[in-house]
Write a protein that holds these residues in place. Structure first.
Motif, mmCIF file in Angstrom:
data_model
loop_
_atom_site.group_PDB
_atom_site.id
_atom_site.type_symbol
_atom_site.label_atom_id
_atom_site.label_comp_id
_atom_site.label_asym_id
_atom_site.label_seq_id
_atom_site.Cartn_x
_atom_site.Cartn_y
_atom_site.Cartn_z
ATOM 1 N N ASN A 47 140.916 10.557 33.769
ATOM 2 C CA ASN A 47 139.539 10.251 33.373
ATOM 3 C C ASN A 47 139.047 8.973 34.046
ATOM 4 N N ARG A 48 139.919 7.970 34.100
ATOM 5 C CA ARG A 48 139.536 6.714 34.762
ATOM 6 C C ARG A 48 139.269 6.954 36.245
ATOM 7 N N ILE A 49 140.129 7.759 36.879
ATOM 8 C CA ILE A 49 139.944 8.049 38.299
ATOM 9 C C ILE A 49 138.613 8.755 38.525
ATOM 10 N N LEU A 50 138.294 9.722 37.659
ATOM 11 C CA LEU A 50 137.016 10.422 37.801
ATOM 12 C C LEU A 50 135.839 9.479 37.580
ATOM 13 N N LEU A 51 135.957 8.583 36.605
ATOM 14 C CA LEU A 51 134.890 7.612 36.344
ATOM 15 C C LEU A 51 134.733 6.629 37.504
ATOM 16 N N GLU A 52 135.844 6.280 38.124
ATOM 17 C CA GLU A 52 135.836 5.295 39.204
ATOM 18 C C GLU A 52 135.667 5.934 40.585
ATOM 19 N N TYR A 53 135.531 7.265 40.640
ATOM 20 C CA TYR A 53 135.539 7.975 41.917
ATOM 21 C C TYR A 53 134.574 7.390 42.939
ATOM 22 N N ARG A 54 133.322 7.220 42.573
ATOM 23 C CA ARG A 54 132.317 6.683 43.515
ATOM 24 C C ARG A 54 132.696 5.274 43.960
ATOM 25 N N ASN A 55 133.160 4.469 43.020
ATOM 26 C CA ASN A 55 133.615 3.117 43.329
ATOM 27 C C ASN A 55 134.769 3.136 44.319
ATOM 28 N N ILE A 56 135.734 4.007 44.057
ATOM 29 C CA ILE A 56 136.912 4.114 44.929
ATOM 30 C C ILE A 56 136.487 4.574 46.320
ATOM 31 N N GLN A 57 135.616 5.540 46.360
ATOM 32 C CA GLN A 57 135.130 6.062 47.641
ATOM 33 C C GLN A 57 134.458 4.948 48.452
ATOM 34 N N THR A 58 133.625 4.165 47.801
ATOM 35 C CA THR A 58 132.948 3.056 48.476
ATOM 36 C C THR A 58 133.952 2.019 48.958
ATOM 37 N N LYS A 59 134.933 1.690 48.118
ATOM 38 C CA LYS A 59 135.923 0.676 48.477
ATOM 39 C C LYS A 59 136.820 1.149 49.623
ATOM 40 N N LEU A 60 137.168 2.423 49.642
ATOM 41 C CA LEU A 60 137.948 2.949 50.756
ATOM 42 C C LEU A 60 137.141 2.871 52.053
ATOM 43 N N SER A 61 135.863 3.147 51.964
ATOM 44 C CA SER A 61 134.995 3.037 53.131
ATOM 45 C C SER A 61 134.962 1.594 53.631
ATOM 46 N N MET A 62 134.911 0.633 52.711
ATOM 47 C CA MET A 62 134.921 -0.784 53.084
ATOM 48 C C MET A 62 136.223 -1.147 53.791
ATOM 49 N N LEU A 63 137.346 -0.639 53.281
ATOM 50 C CA LEU A 63 138.637 -0.919 53.916
ATOM 51 C C LEU A 63 138.703 -0.329 55.319
ATOM 52 N N LEU A 64 138.216 0.888 55.473
ATOM 53 C CA LEU A 64 138.204 1.499 56.801
ATOM 54 C C LEU A 64 137.331 0.695 57.761
ATOM 55 N N ASP A 65 136.210 0.180 57.274
ATOM 56 C CA ASP A 65 135.353 -0.658 58.100
ATOM 57 C C ASP A 65 136.080 -1.931 58.516
#
Length: 78
Positions: free
Chosen positions: A43-61
């Protein structure tokens, strides 16, 4: 003189690299904390999904930028 000007235009401030590295470390720790439990909370992962996606994008950048910095430093060393 022209060579010196060229080098000064491609200099990468160490403070900027450290700032970006610290930022990437913080973002990476945030992502790690979501998945750190031996049985992550779905449930936490699903709630944080958009946040995680954005943060992974930041790391890739950051990785992309770090690669460019390394190439620039290598070119200056030649």
């Amino acid at each position: 003189m022209k060579e010196k000007e060229c080098i000064s235009q491609t200099e990468i401030p160490l403070a900027e690299i450290r700032l970006q590295l610290n930022y990437a470390r913080t973002v990476g720790n945030d992502i790690h904390n979501v998945f750190a439990d031996s049985t992550p909370d779905a449930n936490r992962i699903l709630l944080e999904y958009r946040n995680i996606q954005t943060k992974l994008s930041m790391l890739l950048d950051f990785i992309f930028q770090a690669d460019l910095w390394c190439k620039t430093i290598e070119d200056l060393a030649e």
